[in-house]
Design an enzyme around this catalytic site. Structure first.
Site, PDB file in Angstrom:
ATOM      1  N   ASP A   1      50.184  65.935  42.925  1.00  0.00           N
ATOM      2  CA  ASP A   1      50.253  66.490  44.276  1.00  0.00           C
ATOM      3  C   ASP A   1      50.833  65.390  45.171  1.00  0.00           C
ATOM      4  O   ASP A   1      52.046  65.209  45.229  1.00  0.00           O
ATOM      5  CB  ASP A   1      48.835  66.935  44.659  1.00  0.00           C
ATOM      6  CG  ASP A   1      48.773  67.735  45.947  1.00  0.00           C
ATOM      7  OD1 ASP A   1      48.928  68.959  45.895  1.00  0.00           O
ATOM      8  OD2 ASP A   1      48.554  67.127  47.001  1.00  0.00           O
TER       9      ASP A   1
ATOM     10  N   ARG B   1      39.269  77.602  35.722  1.00  0.00           N
ATOM     11  CA  ARG B   1      39.853  76.683  34.726  1.00  0.00           C
ATOM     12  C   ARG B   1      40.235  77.389  33.435  1.00  0.00           C
ATOM     13  O   ARG B   1      41.180  77.000  32.761  1.00  0.00           O
ATOM     14  CB  ARG B   1      38.866  75.555  34.385  1.00  0.00           C
ATOM     15  CG  ARG B   1      38.657  74.551  35.492  1.00  0.00           C
ATOM     16  CD  ARG B   1      37.979  73.296  34.935  1.00  0.00           C
ATOM     17  NE  ARG B   1      37.351  72.498  35.980  1.00  0.00           N
ATOM     18  CZ  ARG B   1      37.987  71.600  36.727  1.00  0.00           C
ATOM     19  NH1 ARG B   1      39.266  71.374  36.560  1.00  0.00           N
ATOM     20  NH2 ARG B   1      37.337  70.911  37.648  1.00  0.00           N
TER      21      ARG B   1
END
Ligand code: IMP
Ligand code: MG
Length: 184
Positions: A107, A169
């Protein structure tokens, strides 16, 4: 698959098939680049990278050893943004070894630059980084990532190991998470 009866499934950004094909390509490239290495140490960053590491490791055609480390991101306000803390270190010393750090997502790049600095300081024979996804528009750190699966838009993505608040997840694909209206 039902995650939560009220929540719609996140729309697909990267399908299971796209991911599998790309992981296959990455594994071929990494195997070729490390052809002379007798035991490549794969370092997975918990928890987001566990599924990617499992799939990648099984496609590599060179001998490997697997280890993990875990990080925690400081909450806003308690430390400079992007600050991370090591909560579980490797069990295997990396000095003199060929290492591949396996991450789920880049990120800002702060996490990987922290990890690269920390691991380089231990004197590995080589250190390469493989990240499944990267958000080029969000990068603030110029950390080198040797292998990137996909460059993706600036959105919060979940699935294939990636979470929002520890959920999603186990989603088999990567989807875009949008917080429910009226919250978050
Ligand atoms: P960075 O230090 O800003 O590069 O952030 C990296 C970490 O933030 C990743 O290892 C993830 O744990 C988390 N992260 C960043 N973006 C996302 C996302 O879109 N979905 C899930 N986790 C993310
Ligand atoms: Mg992570």
């Amino acid at each position: 698959m039902t995650i939560n009866a009220d929540a719609p499934l996140p729309p697909v950004l990267l399908s299971e098939r796209q991911i599998a094909e790309r992981v296959d390509q990455l594994a071929r490239q990494i195997s070729a680049d490390h052809a002379g290495v007798d035991d490549l140490l794969l370092v997975g960053v918990l928890r987001g990278a566990f599924i990617f590491l499992a799939d990648l490791a099984r496609r590599l055609t060179i001998p490997t050893t697997i280890d993990f480390m875990a990080l925690s991101h400081y909450e806003h306000g308690s430390a400079p943004s992007g600050a991370v803390r090591l909560v579980m270190d490797l069990r295997i010393p990396i000095a003199g070894r060929s290492v591949l750090l396996v991450e789920d997502i880049v990120d800002s790049g702060e996490t990987l630059s922290y990890l690269r600095r920390m691991l380089e300081a231990r004197g590995p024979a080589s250190l390469k980084i493989c990240a499944l996804t990267r958000k080029p528009d969000r990068l603030t750190s110029d950390v080198r990532v040797d292998y990137v699966g996909f460059d993706i838009p600036d959105a919060w993505v979940v699935g294939y190991g990636l979470d929002f608040d520890n959920k999603f997840r186990s989603l088999p694909y990567i989807g875009v998470f949008t917080p429910p209206a009226g919250r978050g």
